[in-house]
Design a protein around this motif. Structure first.
Motif, PDB file in Angstrom:
ATOM      1  N   ARG B 140       0.845  -1.188   0.000  1.00 32.20           N
ATOM      2  CA  ARG B 140       0.000   0.000   0.000  1.00 32.20           C
ATOM      3  C   ARG B 140       0.876   1.233   0.000  1.00 32.20           C
ATOM      4  NH1 ARG B 140      -4.650  -0.719   4.635  1.00 32.20           N
ATOM      5  NH2 ARG B 140      -5.339  -2.819   4.059  1.00 32.20           N
ATOM      6  N   ASN B 141       0.254   2.379  -0.282  1.00 27.79           N
ATOM      7  CA  ASN B 141       0.930   3.653  -0.097  1.00 27.79           C
ATOM      8  C   ASN B 141       0.915   3.974   1.395  1.00 27.79           C
ATOM      9  OD1 ASN B 141       2.154   6.107  -0.637  1.00 27.79           O
ATOM     10  ND2 ASN B 141       0.765   6.583  -2.329  1.00 27.79           N
ATOM     11  N   VAL B 142       1.905   4.698   1.873  1.00 31.26           N
ATOM     12  CA  VAL B 142       1.929   5.094   3.282  1.00 31.26           C
ATOM     13  C   VAL B 142       0.764   6.060   3.554  1.00 31.26           C
ATOM     14  CG1 VAL B 142       3.423   7.148   3.034  1.00 31.26           C
ATOM     15  CG2 VAL B 142       3.539   5.773   5.132  1.00 31.26           C
ATOM     16  N   ALA B 143       0.261   6.075   4.789  1.00 34.48           N
ATOM     17  CA  ALA B 143      -0.835   6.981   5.162  1.00 34.48           C
ATOM     18  C   ALA B 143      -0.279   8.354   5.492  1.00 34.48           C
ATOM     19  CB  ALA B 143      -1.595   6.421   6.374  1.00 34.48           C
ATOM     20  N   MET B 144      -0.905   9.407   4.928  1.00 27.80           N
ATOM     21  CA  MET B 144      -0.439  10.794   5.130  1.00 27.80           C
ATOM     22  C   MET B 144      -1.605  11.660   5.591  1.00 27.80           C
ATOM     23  SD  MET B 144       1.886  10.942   1.653  1.00 27.80           S
ATOM     24  CE  MET B 144       0.952   9.646   0.813  1.00 27.80           C
ATOM     25  N   TYR B 145      -1.288  12.656   6.432  1.00 29.93           N
ATOM     26  CA  TYR B 145      -2.323  13.472   7.067  1.00 29.93           C
ATOM     27  C   TYR B 145      -1.928  14.941   7.058  1.00 29.93           C
ATOM     28  CZ  TYR B 145      -3.142   8.831   9.043  1.00 29.93           C
ATOM     29  OH  TYR B 145      -3.342   7.485   9.190  1.00 29.93           O
ATOM     30  N   LYS B 146      -2.897  15.796   6.776  1.00 29.42           N
ATOM     31  CA  LYS B 146      -2.710  17.228   7.043  1.00 29.42           C
ATOM     32  C   LYS B 146      -2.769  17.432   8.545  1.00 29.42           C
ATOM     33  CE  LYS B 146      -5.184  18.916   3.210  1.00 29.42           C
ATOM     34  NZ  LYS B 146      -6.252  19.748   2.668  1.00 29.42           N
ATOM     35  N   THR B 147      -1.930  18.311   9.077  1.00 25.76           N
ATOM     36  CA  THR B 147      -1.910  18.556  10.519  1.00 25.76           C
ATOM     37  C   THR B 147      -2.372  19.978  10.822  1.00 25.76           C
ATOM     38  OG1 THR B 147       0.317  19.477  10.611  1.00 25.76           O
ATOM     39  CG2 THR B 147       0.136  17.075  10.666  1.00 25.76           C
ATOM     40  N   ASN B 148      -2.533  20.257  12.138  1.00 28.45           N
ATOM     41  CA  ASN B 148      -2.819  21.636  12.555  1.00 28.45           C
ATOM     42  C   ASN B 148      -1.527  22.414  12.839  1.00 28.45           C
ATOM     43  OD1 ASN B 148      -1.987  20.627  14.981  1.00 28.45           O
ATOM     44  ND2 ASN B 148      -3.972  20.786  16.009  1.00 28.45           N
ATOM     45  N   VAL B 149      -0.395  21.825  12.465  1.00 28.26           N
ATOM     46  CA  VAL B 149       0.892  22.518  12.590  1.00 28.26           C
ATOM     47  C   VAL B 149       1.130  23.321  11.320  1.00 28.26           C
ATOM     48  CG1 VAL B 149       3.391  22.221  12.877  1.00 28.26           C
ATOM     49  CG2 VAL B 149       1.791  20.642  14.013  1.00 28.26           C
ATOM     50  N   GLN B 150       1.383  24.604  11.462  1.00 27.23           N
ATOM     51  CA  GLN B 150       1.662  25.428  10.293  1.00 27.23           C
ATOM     52  C   GLN B 150       3.158  25.415   9.983  1.00 27.23           C
ATOM     53  OE1 GLN B 150      -0.701  27.054   8.240  1.00 27.23           O
ATOM     54  NE2 GLN B 150      -1.908  25.609   9.437  1.00 27.23           N
ATOM     55  N   SER B 164       3.628  11.838   7.313  1.00 27.28           N
ATOM     56  CA  SER B 164       3.342  10.432   7.042  1.00 27.28           C
ATOM     57  C   SER B 164       3.386   9.696   8.377  1.00 27.28           C
ATOM     58  CB  SER B 164       4.350   9.842   6.057  1.00 27.28           C
ATOM     59  OG  SER B 164       5.664   9.900   6.589  1.00 27.28           O
ATOM     60  N   MET B 165       2.620   8.610   8.498  1.00 30.09           N
ATOM     61  CA  MET B 165       2.567   7.872   9.753  1.00 30.09           C
ATOM     62  C   MET B 165       2.971   6.419   9.523  1.00 30.09           C
ATOM     63  SD  MET B 165       1.034   5.583  11.922  1.00 30.09           S
ATOM     64  CE  MET B 165      -0.573   5.198  11.181  1.00 30.09           C
ATOM     65  N   ARG B 166       3.851   5.932  10.392  1.00 29.63           N
ATOM     66  CA  ARG B 166       4.207   4.515  10.371  1.00 29.63           C
ATOM     67  C   ARG B 166       4.055   3.972  11.794  1.00 29.63           C
ATOM     68  NH1 ARG B 166       6.899   7.595   7.277  1.00 29.63           N
ATOM     69  NH2 ARG B 166       7.183   7.102   5.063  1.00 29.63           N
ATOM     70  N   PRO B 167       3.265   2.911  11.973  1.00 31.25           N
ATOM     71  CA  PRO B 167       3.131   2.326  13.312  1.00 31.25           C
ATOM     72  C   PRO B 167       4.370   1.487  13.624  1.00 31.25           C
ATOM     73  CG  PRO B 167       1.677   1.221  11.739  1.00 31.25           C
ATOM     74  CD  PRO B 167       2.477   2.203  10.955  1.00 31.25           C
ATOM     75  N   VAL B 168       4.892   1.639  14.848  1.00 32.86           N
ATOM     76  CA  VAL B 168       6.135   0.962  15.227  1.00 32.86           C
ATOM     77  C   VAL B 168       5.903   0.207  16.546  1.00 32.86           C
ATOM     78  CG1 VAL B 168       8.540   1.354  15.972  1.00 32.86           C
ATOM     79  CG2 VAL B 168       7.583   2.673  14.062  1.00 32.86           C
ATOM     80  N   PRO B 169       6.317  -1.058  16.622  1.00 34.14           N
ATOM     81  CA  PRO B 169       6.198  -1.787  17.899  1.00 34.14           C
ATOM     82  C   PRO B 169       6.855  -0.990  19.025  1.00 34.14           C
ATOM     83  CG  PRO B 169       6.884  -3.269  16.135  1.00 34.14           C
ATOM     84  CD  PRO B 169       6.914  -1.880  15.565  1.00 34.14           C
ATOM     85  N   ARG B 170       6.156  -0.914  20.176  1.00 34.20           N
ATOM     86  CA  ARG B 170       6.608  -0.061  21.271  1.00 34.20           C
ATOM     87  C   ARG B 170       8.089  -0.216  21.588  1.00 34.20           C
ATOM     88  NH1 ARG B 170       1.794  -1.771  24.519  1.00 34.20           N
ATOM     89  NH2 ARG B 170       0.225  -0.370  23.650  1.00 34.20           N
ATOM     90  N   GLU B 171       8.549  -1.466  21.579  1.00 34.21           N
ATOM     91  CA  GLU B 171       9.938  -1.713  21.980  1.00 34.21           C
ATOM     92  C   GLU B 171      10.932  -1.262  20.911  1.00 34.21           C
ATOM     93  OE1 GLU B 171       7.592  -3.858  21.396  1.00 34.21           O
ATOM     94  OE2 GLU B 171       8.297  -5.483  20.110  1.00 34.21           O
TER      95      GLU B 171
END
Lengths: 263, 263
Positions: B140-150, B164-171
């Motif tokens: 898949r394509n990576v998930a990307m989001y507009k933020t409230n950070v200017q 862009s967001m990537r989920p990472v195992p906590r450890e």
């Protein structure tokens, strides 16, 4: 009266602005980032910004201000770069026209100001790491040399890389490389370790700028990209109008050295 | 026929130029730096260069070319950015006008081209460090989001940071921060670890760009500044004319990932 806290960057700038301090800024506001200054008409600003982007070792960008804006809003809000340095050089067509204590009368609404990182940041780090700085101990200016290394040209700007040289005891050479590598926005790691001939430098005792160096037995010359490069290049490239700081008379930002450190 | 050596960047660009490869470039020329493309008229180029300088996390500059020059002489000599990407977007006044396989017919002598670092570089490093990349595994394509950070505005350019967001195992969160920190010219360390709300993101399952993410139990969302930011900002700022790569269809340089690594 004794003070336990160092003078704030804002207070130091105020003292400079008032005319109470007119000398070089070495040692003022310890731990704060000091910066080289270049102001150019917007007509040349794109080329110079590109020059800095292509030559980050001699020209690390700390802040670039909008045309006509004299306040570095990102790194020293409230400051005014037309008055807050102790001494300025004004050039026309690459020729030094005047050295003045402020540039209010020279200011133009089309001037774009560049603040470039300065070796004071990594010298603090070297000293903290126990690497001796002979020129500081001797209260001399650091020795600087034109090299046979050409910068990457950009638009109207081209010219030789200028380096500063600091002799380092052989057993501390690796440490000096490591310590200065942490500050890429203050010229970073040396561009060369050892033989001056590799850079086209014939005689270390006769620097092109600054004072002759003190070199002790067992010391290796280390060469760093130098903030004089953009002035030398700009002078060689003869832009119609340019304001810079006078050597050693830097702009003091609010940034802490650690703010511009790499990891 | 079997090959033991990976295809050279030059060969891959030749294959793209000939029209034999028209798909996204993920996985091509492994270990070579791929780049986002932005070409703008010189009239807007200073502002955009300043924008990149002020926003190095989303807009890390790999190369900036002189006006009208289509060859990236520093990072891919011999290449032509008008033909060597598989797909381009052409915008007028911030509106997408066409998606085309080359931009020969759109080229202008006043266009300044910016090559910006790309997350493929740090994804290679994450994978080498054993950090899973679910979107790659799922093709898949990576998930990307507009933020409230200017972003920090510059001249005519302003707008929101895209991540862009990537989920990472906590450890492995610390490892992921360390590994990507080594590549400041490919977006660098995450801009945020943990709660999406802190960036104004309401629902991770509904990204603004790319595909919905796969997130497993025990994983923390990590957010990196994204190369879509300059396009989103440029579109919001409506420059009269702009050429970019089509998302995922990057320019492949000769640089190795390690060439743009920090220490």
């Amino acid at each position: 009266m004794t003070t336990l806290l160092p003078e704030s960057p804002r207070d130091v700038r105020e003292r400079i602005r008032s005319g109470a301090w007119t000398r070089p800024t070495a040692g003022l506001a310890p731990g704060r980032v000091q910066a080289n200054l270049v102001s150019l008409p917007r007509e040349q600003a794109f080329d110079f910004l590109l020059f800095c982007q292509r030559n980050p070792r001699p020209c690390p960008l700390i802040e670039v201000m909008e045309p006509g804006v004299p306040e570095p809003v990102a790194t020293a809000p409230g400051a005014d770069i037309r008055t807050d340095l102790p001494s300025y050089n004004v050039y026309r067509e690459g020729v030094l026209e005047a050295t003045v204590p402020d540039v209010i009368d020279y200011w133009r609404d089309d001037l774009v100001t560049f603040l470039l990182g300065c070796s004071f940041t990594f010298e603090t780090a070297l000293a903290s790491a126990g690497v001796p700085l002979h020129h500081v101990e001797a209260e001399r200016n650091v020795a600087m040399y034109k090299t046979n290394v050409q910068t990457a040209p950009a638009g109207v700007f081209a010219g030789p890389l200028v380096v500063s040289m600091r002799p380092v005891p052989r057993e501390q050479v690796v440490k000096a490389v490591q310590v200065t590598s942490r500050f890429p926005n203050a010229h970073g790691a040396p561009v060369h370790v050892g033989e001056p001939e590799a850079l086209g430098i014939r005689d270390l005792a006769s620097p092109d700028y600054g004072d002759p160096p003190v070199i002790l037995d067992g010391e290796t010359p280390l060469f760093w990209a130098c903030g004089v490069t953009p002035q030398a290049v700009a002078v060689a490239s003869k832009p119609p109008f340019m304001i810079t700081h006078a050597p050693g008379h830097m702009f003091i930002t609010d940034l802490r050295d650690e703010d511009i450190a790499a990891l």
